[in-house]
Design a protein around this motif. Structure first.
Motif, PDB file in Angstrom:
ATOM      1  N   HIS C  61      38.190 -29.771  61.683  1.00  0.00           N
ATOM      2  CA  HIS C  61      37.890 -30.861  60.435  1.00  0.00           C
ATOM      3  C   HIS C  61      38.092 -32.346  61.086  1.00  0.00           C
ATOM      4  O   HIS C  61      37.507 -33.316  60.553  1.00  0.00           O
ATOM      5  CB  HIS C  61      38.772 -30.666  59.470  1.00  0.00           C
ATOM      6  N   ARG C  62      39.132 -32.567  62.025  1.00  0.00           N
ATOM      7  CA  ARG C  62      39.465 -33.906  62.412  1.00  0.00           C
ATOM      8  C   ARG C  62      38.807 -34.100  63.814  1.00  0.00           C
ATOM      9  O   ARG C  62      39.269 -34.000  64.905  1.00  0.00           O
ATOM     10  CB  ARG C  62      41.008 -33.976  62.503  1.00  0.00           C
ATOM     11  N   ILE C 111      37.065 -24.880  58.160  1.00  0.00           N
ATOM     12  CA  ILE C 111      37.960 -23.990  58.068  1.00  0.00           C
ATOM     13  C   ILE C 111      39.220 -24.023  59.107  1.00  0.00           C
ATOM     14  O   ILE C 111      38.836 -23.731  60.323  1.00  0.00           O
ATOM     15  CB  ILE C 111      37.405 -22.568  57.917  1.00  0.00           C
ATOM     16  N   ASP C 141      48.330 -28.502  65.154  1.00  0.00           N
ATOM     17  CA  ASP C 141      49.563 -27.493  65.165  1.00  0.00           C
ATOM     18  C   ASP C 141      49.395 -26.506  63.777  1.00  0.00           C
ATOM     19  O   ASP C 141      49.750 -25.603  64.185  1.00  0.00           O
ATOM     20  CB  ASP C 141      50.733 -28.747  65.086  1.00  0.00           C
ATOM     21  N   GLY C 142      48.793 -27.043  62.759  1.00  0.00           N
ATOM     22  CA  GLY C 142      48.635 -26.154  61.718  1.00  0.00           C
ATOM     23  C   GLY C 142      47.811 -25.006  62.223  1.00  0.00           C
ATOM     24  O   GLY C 142      48.252 -23.687  61.687  1.00  0.00           O
ATOM     25  N   GLU C 146      47.462 -19.965  62.420  1.00  0.00           N
ATOM     26  CA  GLU C 146      46.762 -18.753  61.856  1.00  0.00           C
ATOM     27  C   GLU C 146      46.406 -17.611  62.747  1.00  0.00           C
ATOM     28  O   GLU C 146      46.556 -17.917  64.033  1.00  0.00           O
ATOM     29  CB  GLU C 146      45.268 -19.634  61.832  1.00  0.00           C
ATOM     30  N   ASN C 170      50.322 -33.023  65.717  1.00  0.00           N
ATOM     31  CA  ASN C 170      50.672 -34.360  65.101  1.00  0.00           C
ATOM     32  C   ASN C 170      51.722 -34.069  64.059  1.00  0.00           C
ATOM     33  O   ASN C 170      52.072 -34.942  63.245  1.00  0.00           O
ATOM     34  CB  ASN C 170      49.529 -35.150  64.532  1.00  0.00           C
ATOM     35  N   SER C 173      50.765 -30.829  58.785  1.00  0.00           N
ATOM     36  CA  SER C 173      49.349 -30.083  57.913  1.00  0.00           C
ATOM     37  C   SER C 173      49.437 -30.963  56.656  1.00  0.00           C
ATOM     38  O   SER C 173      50.085 -30.699  55.965  1.00  0.00           O
ATOM     39  CB  SER C 173      49.615 -28.753  58.171  1.00  0.00           C
ATOM     40  N   VAL C 174      48.332 -31.834  56.453  1.00  0.00           N
ATOM     41  CA  VAL C 174      48.228 -32.628  55.196  1.00  0.00           C
ATOM     42  C   VAL C 174      49.526 -33.235  55.155  1.00  0.00           C
ATOM     43  O   VAL C 174      49.972 -33.944  55.900  1.00  0.00           O
ATOM     44  CB  VAL C 174      47.995 -31.428  54.109  1.00  0.00           C
ATOM     45  N   HIS C 240      46.141 -38.048  55.504  1.00  0.00           N
ATOM     46  CA  HIS C 240      45.375 -36.672  55.982  1.00  0.00           C
ATOM     47  C   HIS C 240      43.891 -37.103  55.948  1.00  0.00           C
ATOM     48  O   HIS C 240      43.067 -36.474  56.777  1.00  0.00           O
ATOM     49  CB  HIS C 240      45.724 -35.346  55.421  1.00  0.00           C
TER      50      HIS C 240
ATOM     51  N   LEU D  30      49.774 -23.476  50.032  1.00  0.00           N
ATOM     52  CA  LEU D  30      49.790 -24.748  51.030  1.00  0.00           C
ATOM     53  C   LEU D  30      49.904 -26.086  50.154  1.00  0.00           C
ATOM     54  O   LEU D  30      49.046 -26.319  49.095  1.00  0.00           O
ATOM     55  CB  LEU D  30      48.429 -24.795  51.696  1.00  0.00           C
ATOM     56  N   THR D  59      50.169 -22.272  57.423  1.00  0.00           N
ATOM     57  CA  THR D  59      48.875 -21.980  57.231  1.00  0.00           C
ATOM     58  C   THR D  59      48.250 -20.659  57.797  1.00  0.00           C
ATOM     59  O   THR D  59      47.814 -20.530  58.796  1.00  0.00           O
ATOM     60  CB  THR D  59      47.921 -23.084  57.966  1.00  0.00           C
ATOM     61  N   GLU D  61      46.836 -17.724  55.779  1.00  0.00           N
ATOM     62  CA  GLU D  61      46.278 -16.946  54.382  1.00  0.00           C
ATOM     63  C   GLU D  61      46.442 -15.499  54.163  1.00  0.00           C
ATOM     64  O   GLU D  61      46.674 -15.098  53.265  1.00  0.00           O
ATOM     65  CB  GLU D  61      44.933 -17.519  54.071  1.00  0.00           C
ATOM     66  N   PHE D  87      39.068 -20.748  51.643  1.00  0.00           N
ATOM     67  CA  PHE D  87      39.957 -20.665  52.551  1.00  0.00           C
ATOM     68  C   PHE D  87      40.737 -19.176  52.553  1.00  0.00           C
ATOM     69  O   PHE D  87      41.270 -18.489  53.488  1.00  0.00           O
ATOM     70  CB  PHE D  87      41.210 -21.372  52.281  1.00  0.00           C
ATOM     71  N   LEU D  90      39.933 -15.492  54.353  1.00  0.00           N
ATOM     72  CA  LEU D  90      40.823 -15.078  55.446  1.00  0.00           C
ATOM     73  C   LEU D  90      41.774 -13.770  55.156  1.00  0.00           C
ATOM     74  O   LEU D  90      42.283 -12.985  55.669  1.00  0.00           O
ATOM     75  CB  LEU D  90      41.703 -16.121  55.944  1.00  0.00           C
ATOM     76  N   HIS D 130      33.301 -25.397  51.324  1.00  0.00           N
ATOM     77  CA  HIS D 130      34.241 -25.810  50.333  1.00  0.00           C
ATOM     78  C   HIS D 130      33.950 -25.893  48.914  1.00  0.00           C
ATOM     79  O   HIS D 130      34.287 -26.445  48.068  1.00  0.00           O
ATOM     80  CB  HIS D 130      34.712 -27.353  50.696  1.00  0.00           C
TER      81      HIS D 130
HETATM   82  C1  LIG Z   1      41.871 -21.773  56.131  1.00  0.00           C
HETATM   83  C2  LIG Z   1      42.132 -23.061  55.665  1.00  0.00           C
HETATM   84  N1  LIG Z   1      43.255 -23.297  55.043  1.00  0.00           N
HETATM   85  C3  LIG Z   1      43.539 -24.488  54.653  1.00  0.00           C
HETATM   86  C4  LIG Z   1      42.586 -25.634  54.663  1.00  0.00           C
HETATM   87  C5  LIG Z   1      43.081 -26.976  53.982  1.00  0.00           C
HETATM   88  N2  LIG Z   1      43.286 -27.863  55.151  1.00  0.00           N
HETATM   89  C6  LIG Z   1      42.332 -28.558  55.933  1.00  0.00           C
HETATM   90  S1  LIG Z   1      42.907 -29.656  56.927  1.00  0.00           S
HETATM   91  C7  LIG Z   1      44.408 -28.759  56.960  1.00  0.00           C
HETATM   92  C8  LIG Z   1      45.661 -29.391  57.723  1.00  0.00           C
HETATM   93  C9  LIG Z   1      45.546 -28.609  59.275  1.00  0.00           C
HETATM   94  O1  LIG Z   1      46.637 -28.955  59.852  1.00  0.00           O
HETATM   95  P1  LIG Z   1      46.520 -29.392  61.401  1.00  0.00           P
HETATM   96  O2  LIG Z   1      45.735 -28.187  62.117  1.00  0.00           O
HETATM   97  O3  LIG Z   1      47.915 -29.551  62.228  1.00  0.00           O
HETATM   98  O4  LIG Z   1      45.378 -30.246  61.711  1.00  0.00           O
HETATM   99  P2  LIG Z   1      45.685 -32.000  61.240  1.00  0.00           P
HETATM  100  O5  LIG Z   1      44.957 -32.077  59.979  1.00  0.00           O
HETATM  101  O6  LIG Z   1      46.876 -32.274  61.506  1.00  0.00           O
HETATM  102  O7  LIG Z   1      44.889 -32.787  62.229  1.00  0.00           O
HETATM  103  C10 LIG Z   1      44.378 -27.830  55.822  1.00  0.00           C
HETATM  104  C11 LIG Z   1      45.733 -27.281  55.653  1.00  0.00           C
HETATM  105  C12 LIG Z   1      41.391 -25.386  55.414  1.00  0.00           C
HETATM  106  N3  LIG Z   1      40.500 -26.172  55.443  1.00  0.00           N
HETATM  107  N4  LIG Z   1      41.276 -23.970  55.888  1.00  0.00           N
END
Ligand SMILES: Cc1ncc(C[n+]2csc(CCOP(=O)(O)OP(=O)(O)O)c2C)c(N)n1
Ligand SMILES: Cc1ncc(C[n+]2csc(CCOP(=O)(O)OP(=O)(O)O)c2C)c(N)n1
Ligand SMILES: [Mg+2]
Ligand SMILES: [Mg+2]
Lengths: 319, 349, 319, 349
Positions: C61-62, C111, C141-142, C146, C170, C173-174, C240, D30, D59, D61, D87, D90, D130
């Motif tokens: 996502h980032r 995801i 890190d989040g 998984e 970082n 997670s959020v 976030h 979460l 994280t 699920e 999400f 999973l 989403h």
């Molecule tokens: C399977 C799943 N669970 C929850 C989310 C909601 N979500 C989007 S970004 C995020 C944070 C993930 O943390 P990290 O992997 O550390 O990435 P960062 O945002 O810190 O760059 C979450 C929980 C998602 N998109 N997919």
């Protein structure tokens, strides 16, 4: 020594039960996929020797030994294999869905690794409710390849949950050796340590090693320091699923088979016990008594009625 | 003299042919190179094409599905095999969020030539978690193709075409069909496009729609009904994701009545969808309410005692149809045990 | 030093692009969830400085920084945020679904962790097809929580696949810090090592550390010895998801924030570069040139047409 | 003077009450204790009941769902929350193979008092991964309960009862409803049993069946249709897993026609199931073919430009119904932007 005799008796009991299942399986009366633990019994017997009925165990498809060692009712097990009303789940679940709540054997499930999170959830309940008991999760080496194993152990470590993970590493998942499944040099023990779980590896066919390591780990778990894992190296004697030997298929190296058969847990215990006065008489007595119990369990199963399909509508929902 | 073949063998043949035709094709799955070769459907593949292209995997259904998708996006043609549908429930994120949407989401710039074989269990103690058939789930998701073979004569063709198709395709294979015998000379050429709707019996009184194992029961039922004076038209739909149902509507418009059989739970099923589509499109021609015959709304129990009557058989179809035409039929006792497809099946899987 | 100037330019470019996004985001014209990399850019720039267009990257996502550092077209990125026909996916995917196949940025997905297996699949293809290129998987890190991460790295290790895993740790997670997600003392680097992956941890805000470690790991990966992982410790400056600072919510310790802001990658590079003759003039030139490019990209996006909903029917299936 | 409340607040209240009433209840997910409190639906819970009972999770699920199931089997009452349905894909193995079947599979000896809140996204760039709403998946599985709230007046009651129910329940909450205002005094008592079918408007010409956000659009449509001289009966089904549809059949038998709206893809949907059940049960009373209005068969695109017309609105319902009664209606331009539920929504989630 009297302890060891009891351990021997337990181990032999499981062995004889499963050999009787194997003997009768081809009659096509036990109509469900069945995974025998023959060769791996010392793990269950060793671990269970340190548990109470309050402690709650979950297991996998290969659960007979865990169920019996935990004290699960033999009659209900055999009746379940026969699909009878008197079985653990009255015929709904079969060999892969055992349960005996009276002795803390909560359940086994048929999907690889998917009872591990359930056991962790059980431990979460125990922690939140401040219970003295702990949880146990039994699984194989293949199950450690599932994300469910990793996510569950991570969560257990985060929350310092009261759970003992018991991995029976028999080097195979069905016909597949470790090589295409786990990288060379993989140690499940060290991996679990980096996840955050206190871990020890033992020869799972050596009941003393199993008991000693379990004791050390249970001290840790029971004092609230968090989860632990014991990796038990062991070997299954027969085919993955079903009653037969299948080494004619040549998927396991002959030297391994021979080495592991020579390392059979019953054989090892007997070496020690043979020093005992009167051993052959004691042994004969134990065997006789066990065979009586076992035959009676099969009679019980055979004589029990099938459940009525009319009951299929029951228990879709709980009240 | 024509040689004999069977369903499993045709599945095997189709894979051999596809691997030969596309050198970029790879094939993976738990146990695909083991001594039993997934009920003999994958036998010889690793030997013929090497262990780089045909290989066993860790027990990691979720990530491995993603690996298959990633390889497919990169340009490999990918086939994956699971011994039961139930195990594949671990991989729904990869299937739905990635495979199904990829081509669409990236505006046609990439595609996912991936086929996933899922085997549906039944009877002989398979029980609650070794017998599910989730075709209505898969077909609900835009972007997936879903193929459900029934007969030995075109199962090879269906699989070959699914593999060669450049879209993610779920191939739902019923365990009870593996031993279905046929003469080789009736088998359709692998490289021809299969028809997704086939009319196996023509008739005037009622349309019976089936797939997978239920097609065999439907064909039997039509024979019995013929003797009772009811003329059935039996249609097979082998690709539920295909929304072109003109042949179905034509048939129902002609007969004015329809029965849809389904191998999964009735509720929210392929049968529900078909009946709704038929009602929308043939309303004025329908003489009686459409009928569906699927599984009851509880999981499959394991015991031999409890599975009696759980599945619909030819007799159940006959009874349902006879009822429409005010005729009577009494269920006969089965020739083999109710929980096996025939004497060839001795368990455990 | 000229290398460092180029690295600085790249890093600054990403920073300025994202600051411009942040500035305009509240206009409600970029209507899609957007995760800025501000503060974390050195990881992408450092890693990408050692990649070619043949190498294939996947991200999460980032993904803006990863996309731009890999050479992804800026116009297409901004147009995608605006939902325009000229965007990476013509508006179908938005900020979380970037792609520029010309430069080997295959895709990002929304995801958590679910693009990691895709990158591994890409590496499998590269290995089977005997390609010289490699794959890169970016994640946070989040994502390491998984099962998909664990299963993917295990498989990559089994097959010795040509892939570099890049974890941007970082610590959040959020709004959630590591504590409720990973046990105390967890090292993603050591964990990956036990999974079977050569791994190094670095300060991800120090571009030299990132480059040196990446170089060492790429030597390993490119010589066919198997996968590698770099864990980059870093910090996100803003919320976030969205354009704002959100430290008024007090979910991150003030001392951490201050320490990490002082450790900003651009700031660190500037300390070195300030020694350079004429630095302020060079810097001003770079900034001017970048702002021109960026404004032009926003103009491009604003002036591009929306895609026609009639096109929604296209590309459900591939031919 | 009655106080104002909204949908999110009622959801919050129901959780507070349940946590108070059952000290064995735990709640996880979460971000449930984060500053935004899942769109304010979980605000204050951790403070009120402590971080042992209300906590954030890794994280993970899939395993976390299993943990919830395991805790529920052990005797905790469990609530889990996911910010998006997508999400939760999973966790299908745990949901389907364990939660749904547990009570049945173990012959009633254990139960799974677990509720899973899943939030459905829509518009404002949520895009392909989403915004999915998989109620037809969940309802296809025997043993799950599925609850889909629509209105502020009983959402608290529905959630409270779902939590207190001893079965695994999927609670599908639409993001666009969170800000729906109501007077507190119309809110149903939490501890009363909710009715799973509610008649919101009585009418004679056609039955409109809805749930979730589409109920609001259906109610608007019925108003417009009234002015056009078409009398609509509007029914809400808040528990699609409930198979007792007598009230639905009674209504359709009276009106002779039915339109079912759905928030997900039409194909293999809740609408398909309802129309099939209605056709089976009301065939002789149906005057015209039942109509369904759901999403088209492709994923939700992200762009503001592409989502125009993707979702059905009141006008689409009016047009579909008007068409049945040979009347005309032209789609009007929306007052707010089509991709937000109102001015209160500023993104990003
Ligand atoms: C399977 C799943 N669970 C929850 C989310 C909601 N979500 C989007 S970004 C995020 C944070 C993930 O943390 P990290 O992997 O550390 O990435 P960062 O945002 O810190 O760059 C979450 C929980 C998602 N998109 N997919
Ligand atoms: C998710 C899933 N994948 C595949 C299977 C098929 N299967 C049943 S047992 C088994 C072997 C598992 O190996 P391991 O965990 O080592 O246990 P062992 O049989 O050696 O005791 C497999 C792959 C399954 N039941 N579930
Ligand atoms: Mg094993
Ligand atoms: Mg992070």
């Amino acid at each position: 020594m009297s302890d060891l005799i009891e351990l021997y008796r337990q181990t032999l009991r499981i062995r004889l039960v499963e050999e009787e299942i194997a003997k009768r399986y081809s009659e096509q009366k036990m109509r469900c996929p069945t995974h025998l633990s023959i060769g791996q019994e010392a793990v269950a017997v060793g671990v269970s020797s340190l548990l109470s009925n309050q402690d709650k165990a979950y297991s996998s498809h290969r659960a007979h030994a865990h169920y019996l060692a935990k004290g699960g009712c033999l009659n209900k097990l055999i009746a379940e294999l026969y699909g009878k009303e008197t079985g653990c789940t009255a015929g709904r679940g079969g060999s892969m869905h055992l349960s005996d709540l009276d002795v803390g054997f909560v359940a086994s499930t048929a999907i690889v690794a998917n009872s591990i999170p359930l056991a962790v959830g059980n431990a979460l309940h125990q922690q939140v409710q401040k219970k003295a008991e702990i949880s146990i999760a039994y699984f194989g080496d293949g199950a450690t390849e599932e994300g469910a194993f990793y996510e569950s152990t991570n969560f257990a470590a985060v929350k310092k949950l009261p759970i003992l993970f018991v991995c029976e590493n028999n080097q195979y998942s069905v016909y597949t050796p470790l090589k295409p499944r786990q990288p060379e040099g993989r140690s499940i023990t060290r991996l679990a340590q980096e996840i955050g779980i206190k871990s020890i590896a033992v020869d799972g066919n050596d009941i003393n090693q199993v008991i000693n390591a379990t004791q050390e780990l249970l001290n840790h778990v029971r004092s609230g320091l968090g989860p632990a894992l014991i990796e038990c190296h062991t070997y299954r004697h027969r085919e993955h699923c079903g009653p037969h030997f299948d080494d004619d298929l040549n998927y396991r190296p002959r030297v391994d088979i021979e080495r592991w058969l020579a390392n059979d847990p019953l054989f090892k215990m007997t070496q020690e016990l043979a020093k005992q006065n009167n051993w052959s008489a004691i042994k004969a007595d134990i065997e006789k008594e066990l065979m009586l119990e076992i035959h009676s369990a099969f009679d019980f199963a055979e004589n029990s009625p099938f459940p009525d399909p009319k009951q299929n509508n029951n228990y879709l929902y709980a009240n | 003299m024509p040689t004999n073949t069977n369903f499993a063998e045709q599945i095997n043949l189709a894979q051999h042919q596809a691997m030969r035709d596309d050198p970029s094709m790879i094939s993976m799955g738990l146990g695909i190179d083991d001594p039993k070769g997934i009920f003999n459907t994958t036998t010889g593949l690793a030997e013929a094409f090497g262990e780089e292209r045909v290989f066993d995997t860790p027990t990691s259904e979720n990530a491995m599905t993603g690996v298959g998708i990633g390889a497919a996006i990169a340009g490999s043609r990918v086939l994956m095999t699971h011994q039961r549908v139930d195990f594949f429930l671990l991989a729904m994120d990869q299937l739905v969020n990635n495979a199904a949407k990829w081509h669409y989401m990236f505006n046609g710039t990439m595609s996912v030539p991936l086929t996933i074989r899922l085997i549906i269990g039944r009877g002989w103690g398979q029980g609650p978690t070794h017998q599910q058939s989730l075709q209505s789930w898969f077909t609900h998701i835009p972007g997936l193709k879903v193929v459900v073979p029934s007969l030995t004569d075109n199962v090879g063709q269906l699989l070959y075409n699914a593999i060669m198709d450049n879209n993610p395709t779920i191939f739902l294979e019923h365990r009870w069909l593996h031993n279905q015998q046929a003469n080789e000379d009736i088998c359709k050429p692998l490289k021809q496009k299969p028809s997704s709707i086939r009319k196996h019996i023509s008739g005037d009184d009622i349309t019976i729609i089936s797939n997978s194992y239920m097609l065999l029961e439907s064909l039997k039922a039509a024979e019995i009904l013929k003797f009772m004076g009811v003329s059935c038209e039996v249609l097979e739909i082998s690709e539920p994701s295909n929304t072109q149902l003109t042949d179905v509507y034509d048939s129902v418009n002609k007969t004015g009545s329809v029965l849809v059989t389904d191998i999964s739970h009735s509720h929210y099923s392929v049968a529900s969808e078909l009946i709704t589509s038929i009602t929308e499109n043939c309303f004025s021609q329908l003489k009686v309410a459409p009928i569906r015959l699927g599984l009851p709304n509880y999981p499959e129990p394991t015991s031999f005692g409890l599975t009696k009557g759980f599945y619909n058989e030819a007799d159940d179809i006959v009874i349902a149809v006879a009822n429409v035409f005010n005729k009577n039929h009494v269920k006969s006792s089965p020739l083999t045990k109710h929980d096996v497809p025939g004497d060839w099946f001795k368990g455990p899987f």
